[in-house]
Design a protein around this motif. Structure first.
Motif, PDB file in Angstrom:
ATOM      1  N   PRO A   1      -4.731   2.683  -4.424  1.00  0.00           N
ATOM      2  CA  PRO A   1      -4.618   1.798  -3.259  1.00  0.00           C
ATOM      3  C   PRO A   1      -4.960   0.344  -3.595  1.00  0.00           C
ATOM      4  CG  PRO A   1      -5.776   3.819  -2.681  1.00  0.00           C
ATOM      5  CD  PRO A   1      -5.621   3.835  -4.164  1.00  0.00           C
ATOM      6  N   ALA A   2      -5.861   0.140  -4.557  1.00  0.00           N
ATOM      7  CA  ALA A   2      -6.224  -1.223  -4.945  1.00  0.00           C
ATOM      8  C   ALA A   2      -5.020  -1.978  -5.499  1.00  0.00           C
ATOM      9  CB  ALA A   2      -7.345  -1.192  -5.985  1.00  0.00           C
ATOM     10  N   ALA A   3      -4.141  -1.281  -6.224  1.00  0.00           N
ATOM     11  CA  ALA A   3      -2.932  -1.919  -6.757  1.00  0.00           C
ATOM     12  C   ALA A   3      -2.011  -2.357  -5.630  1.00  0.00           C
ATOM     13  CB  ALA A   3      -2.207  -0.972  -7.703  1.00  0.00           C
ATOM     14  N   GLY A   4      -1.859  -1.509  -4.614  1.00  0.00           N
ATOM     15  CA  GLY A   4      -1.036  -1.869  -3.466  1.00  0.00           C
ATOM     16  C   GLY A   4      -1.632  -2.992  -2.655  1.00  0.00           C
ATOM     17  N   LEU A   5      -2.960  -2.966  -2.506  1.00  0.00           N
ATOM     18  CA  LEU A   5      -3.638  -4.026  -1.765  1.00  0.00           C
ATOM     19  C   LEU A   5      -3.492  -5.368  -2.479  1.00  0.00           C
ATOM     20  CD1 LEU A   5      -5.472  -4.722   0.640  1.00  0.00           C
ATOM     21  CD2 LEU A   5      -7.430  -4.166  -0.810  1.00  0.00           C
TER      22      LEU A   5
ATOM     23  N   GLY B   1       5.129  -1.464 -11.224  1.00  0.00           N
ATOM     24  CA  GLY B   1       5.702  -2.658 -10.607  1.00  0.00           C
ATOM     25  C   GLY B   1       6.250  -2.432  -9.212  1.00  0.00           C
ATOM     26  N   MET B   2       6.227  -1.185  -8.728  1.00  0.00           N
ATOM     27  CA  MET B   2       6.795  -0.889  -7.417  1.00  0.00           C
ATOM     28  C   MET B   2       6.083  -1.589  -6.256  1.00  0.00           C
ATOM     29  SD  MET B   2       8.068   3.084  -7.446  1.00  0.00           S
ATOM     30  CE  MET B   2       8.432   2.992  -5.685  1.00  0.00           C
ATOM     31  N   PRO B   3       4.734  -1.685  -6.252  1.00  0.00           N
ATOM     32  CA  PRO B   3       4.087  -2.364  -5.120  1.00  0.00           C
ATOM     33  C   PRO B   3       4.536  -3.808  -4.940  1.00  0.00           C
ATOM     34  CG  PRO B   3       2.479  -1.051  -6.324  1.00  0.00           C
ATOM     35  CD  PRO B   3       3.750  -1.036  -7.130  1.00  0.00           C
ATOM     36  N   VAL B   4       4.693  -4.552  -6.036  1.00  0.00           N
ATOM     37  CA  VAL B   4       5.140  -5.941  -5.932  1.00  0.00           C
ATOM     38  C   VAL B   4       6.580  -6.001  -5.413  1.00  0.00           C
ATOM     39  CG1 VAL B   4       5.700  -8.027  -7.238  1.00  0.00           C
ATOM     40  CG2 VAL B   4       3.590  -6.793  -7.713  1.00  0.00           C
TER      41      VAL B   4
ATOM     42  N   LEU C   1       0.828  -1.210   0.000  1.00  0.00           N
ATOM     43  CA  LEU C   1       0.000   0.000   0.000  1.00  0.00           C
ATOM     44  C   LEU C   1       0.866   1.265   0.000  1.00  0.00           C
ATOM     45  CD1 LEU C   1      -2.729  -1.119   2.561  1.00  0.00           C
ATOM     46  CD2 LEU C   1      -3.098  -0.621   0.134  1.00  0.00           C
ATOM     47  N   ALA C   2       1.941   1.251   0.808  1.00  0.00           N
ATOM     48  CA  ALA C   2       2.812   2.427   0.870  1.00  0.00           C
ATOM     49  C   ALA C   2       3.519   2.662  -0.460  1.00  0.00           C
ATOM     50  CB  ALA C   2       3.840   2.240   1.988  1.00  0.00           C
ATOM     51  N   ALA C   3       4.001   1.583  -1.083  1.00  0.00           N
ATOM     52  CA  ALA C   3       4.683   1.738  -2.370  1.00  0.00           C
ATOM     53  C   ALA C   3       3.730   2.226  -3.448  1.00  0.00           C
ATOM     54  CB  ALA C   3       5.307   0.404  -2.782  1.00  0.00           C
ATOM     55  N   ALA C   4       2.492   1.756  -3.418  1.00  0.00           N
ATOM     56  CA  ALA C   4       1.513   2.231  -4.393  1.00  0.00           C
ATOM     57  C   ALA C   4       1.252   3.722  -4.218  1.00  0.00           C
ATOM     58  CB  ALA C   4       0.207   1.441  -4.238  1.00  0.00           C
ATOM     59  N   ARG C   5       1.191   4.163  -2.984  1.00  0.00           N
ATOM     60  CA  ARG C   5       0.968   5.592  -2.721  1.00  0.00           C
ATOM     61  C   ARG C   5       2.144   6.433  -3.209  1.00  0.00           C
ATOM     62  NH1 ARG C   5      -2.328   8.433   0.826  1.00  0.00           N
ATOM     63  NH2 ARG C   5      -1.508  10.448   1.510  1.00  0.00           N
ATOM     64  N   ILE C   6       3.366   5.975  -2.931  1.00  0.00           N
ATOM     65  CA  ILE C   6       4.562   6.711  -3.354  1.00  0.00           C
ATOM     66  C   ILE C   6       4.664   6.752  -4.871  1.00  0.00           C
ATOM     67  CG2 ILE C   6       7.084   6.660  -3.336  1.00  0.00           C
ATOM     68  CD1 ILE C   6       6.907   5.449  -0.516  1.00  0.00           C
ATOM     69  N   ALA C   7       4.304   5.645  -5.533  1.00  0.00           N
ATOM     70  CA  ALA C   7       4.421   5.542  -6.986  1.00  0.00           C
ATOM     71  C   ALA C   7       3.241   6.173  -7.722  1.00  0.00           C
ATOM     72  CB  ALA C   7       4.555   4.080  -7.396  1.00  0.00           C
ATOM     73  N   GLY C   8       2.289   6.693  -6.984  1.00  0.00           N
ATOM     74  CA  GLY C   8       1.131   7.305  -7.631  1.00  0.00           C
ATOM     75  C   GLY C   8       0.146   6.295  -8.177  1.00  0.00           C
ATOM     76  N   GLN C   9       0.176   5.047  -7.668  1.00  0.00           N
ATOM     77  CA  GLN C   9      -0.773   4.022  -8.076  1.00  0.00           C
ATOM     78  C   GLN C   9      -1.987   4.038  -7.152  1.00  0.00           C
ATOM     79  OE1 GLN C   9      -0.030   2.064 -10.913  1.00  0.00           O
ATOM     80  NE2 GLN C   9       1.633   3.561 -11.027  1.00  0.00           N
TER      81      GLN C   9
ATOM     82  N   ILE D   1     -11.830  -7.193  -5.538  1.00  0.00           N
ATOM     83  CA  ILE D   1     -11.526  -5.790  -5.856  1.00  0.00           C
ATOM     84  C   ILE D   1     -12.295  -5.329  -7.089  1.00  0.00           C
ATOM     85  CG2 ILE D   1      -9.685  -4.212  -6.604  1.00  0.00           C
ATOM     86  CD1 ILE D   1      -7.758  -5.890  -4.873  1.00  0.00           C
ATOM     87  N   GLY D   2     -12.285  -6.138  -8.135  1.00  0.00           N
ATOM     88  CA  GLY D   2     -13.065  -5.841  -9.327  1.00  0.00           C
ATOM     89  C   GLY D   2     -12.338  -4.959 -10.332  1.00  0.00           C
ATOM     90  N   ARG D   3     -12.794  -5.040 -11.574  1.00  0.00           N
ATOM     91  CA  ARG D   3     -12.155  -4.301 -12.668  1.00  0.00           C
ATOM     92  C   ARG D   3     -12.418  -2.804 -12.594  1.00  0.00           C
ATOM     93  NH1 ARG D   3     -14.268  -8.386 -17.441  1.00  0.00           N
ATOM     94  NH2 ARG D   3     -13.473 -10.312 -16.493  1.00  0.00           N
ATOM     95  N   LYS D   4     -13.482  -2.403 -11.908  1.00  0.00           N
ATOM     96  CA  LYS D   4     -13.760  -0.973 -11.821  1.00  0.00           C
ATOM     97  C   LYS D   4     -12.756  -0.260 -10.932  1.00  0.00           C
ATOM     98  CE  LYS D   4     -18.740  -1.298 -12.689  1.00  0.00           C
ATOM     99  NZ  LYS D   4     -20.106  -1.008 -12.172  1.00  0.00           N
ATOM    100  N   ARG D   5     -12.236  -0.976  -9.939  1.00  0.00           N
ATOM    101  CA  ARG D   5     -11.244  -0.363  -9.053  1.00  0.00           C
ATOM    102  C   ARG D   5      -9.827  -0.508  -9.580  1.00  0.00           C
ATOM    103  NH1 ARG D   5     -14.635  -2.926  -5.089  1.00  0.00           N
ATOM    104  NH2 ARG D   5     -15.766  -1.401  -3.820  1.00  0.00           N
ATOM    105  N   LEU D   6      -9.572  -1.569 -10.364  1.00  0.00           N
ATOM    106  CA  LEU D   6      -8.220  -1.820 -10.841  1.00  0.00           C
ATOM    107  C   LEU D   6      -8.277  -2.356 -12.265  1.00  0.00           C
ATOM    108  CD1 LEU D   6      -5.289  -1.762  -9.696  1.00  0.00           C
ATOM    109  CD2 LEU D   6      -5.528  -4.223  -9.324  1.00  0.00           C
TER     110      LEU D   6
END
Length: 348
Positions: free
Chosen positions: A133-137, A326-329, A123-131, A158-163
């Protein structure tokens, strides 16, 4: 006599066609294409010792043009959703309550801490990378639990609407690559650090994503470490249902046309079904051959689901995504290893 068929089974069966339900005919082209692609991935994995999930993704992406034909879409949609859910449920036959209790209170608490830190890192990496929250989750949750199968289960909630599906596919590729690297690297690092068999087994079982690769990495260190890694990894798999259920409860609910929140929670049916299979497997003895067959069937269904998902992905959207996606992974994988190493030294 049947006429010649093309790739999508555009075939004239004469009078026999009326004997086949229309719905099955609608699914067959996509399912046939997906099955052939998954079989090719399995053959390549068997002959070249490469992770089958990653090969399924790559073969599916290479054949994504098949999804442009509307005749394949129903079958690909069916495989990517229904095969996933059934595969997750059958995976429950590999876990029992006794295996979780065998882990012990302190290691189990450490495992929960590792999972929480890993999800937080995603979640933190997604926030830093501008992704989103669903991507980080998705990245953190999949890394924390059991890799690609957890990613598929989480994305179902999560669904396609969020990610976007392109982000989901990129996450699958990243998780598969990270797991393949970890299986080769972590046993070597554990030996260099002078870890005991129990410590190495905990580290490998708590940090490598894929079930087979975690167990293989443990046995690459030693037989004792492999046995411990198996118990730790299966305990992580058992937490798949609670984590997916928690994500479904915590995500914002949709709204009715009137603007009022929907009362129905985003709880997929396979979550209680998975828990039910685990409970049944804990109460009733399952023959080894049945458990092995269930594992093979689960892996086959998940491979089909992943291959179908890759075939449905628009490659141009995937290529257009920046390295930040790819930062969250990456962050979740590094955090998982570091916190698992600390817990292995202190607890195991």
């Amino acid at each position: 006599m049947p006429a010649a068929a093309d790739l999508y089974n555009d075939i004239a069966l004469g009078d026999a066609a009326g004997d086949v339900p229309g719905r099955l005919r609608r699914f067959f082209p996509g399912l046939a294409a997906c099955t052939c692609a998954a079989a090719a991935a399995a053959w390549l994995s068997d002959h070249y010792a490469f992770p089958v999930i990653l090969l399924g993704l790559l073969v599916g992406l290479a054949l994504n043009f098949i999804a442009d034909d509307e005749r394949t879409r129903s079958g690909l949609d069916f495989a990517s959703s229904h095969f996933l859910r059934v595969g997750i449920v059958i995976l429950g036959m590999q876990v029992t309550a006794a295996q979780i209790f065998q882990l012990g209170a302190a290691p189990f608490a450490a495992l929960l801490l590792i999972m929480a830190v890993t999800i937080g890192a995603g979640l933190a990496a997604a926030r830093i990378a501008g992704q989103s929250p669903a991507a980080g989750l998705l990245a953190g949750g999949a890394t924390a639990i059991c890799g690609a199968s957890a990613a598929l289960a989480l994305y179902d909630v999560i669904g396609r609407k969020r990610l976007p599906e392109a982000q989901f596919t990129l996450t699958l590729v990243g998780i598969s690559l990270a797991s393949a690297v970890a299986m080769s690297l972590y046993p070597v690092l554990a030996a260099k650090l002078g870890l005991t068999d129990k410590q190495a087994g905990f580290l490998i079982g708590a940090s490598i994503h894929d079930v087979a690769q975690a167990i293989g990495g443990g046995y690459a260190f030693s037989n004792a470490a492999g046995a411990d890694a198996t118990i730790v990894k299966l305990a992580r798999v058992a937490l798949l249902a609670p984590v997916v259920a928690g994500v479904g409860l915590l995500l914002p609910l949709g709204r009715e046309a009137s603007g009022a929140p929907k009362r129905k929670l985003a709880m997929p049916w396979f979550v209680p079904a998975f828990l039910g299979v685990v409970a049944l497997n804990s109460l009733l003895p399952v023959p080894i051959i049945a458990a092995q067959f269930a594992l093979a069937l689960s892996k086959a269904l998940l491979l089909l689901a992943i291959t179908a998902t890759a075939m449905r992905t628009r490659l141009e959207l995937l290529v257009s995504m920046s390295w930040r996606a790819g930062m969250p992974v990456a962050a979740a994988s590094v955090a998982s290893f570091l916190i698992a190493l600390a817990c292995a030294v202190l607890v195991a």
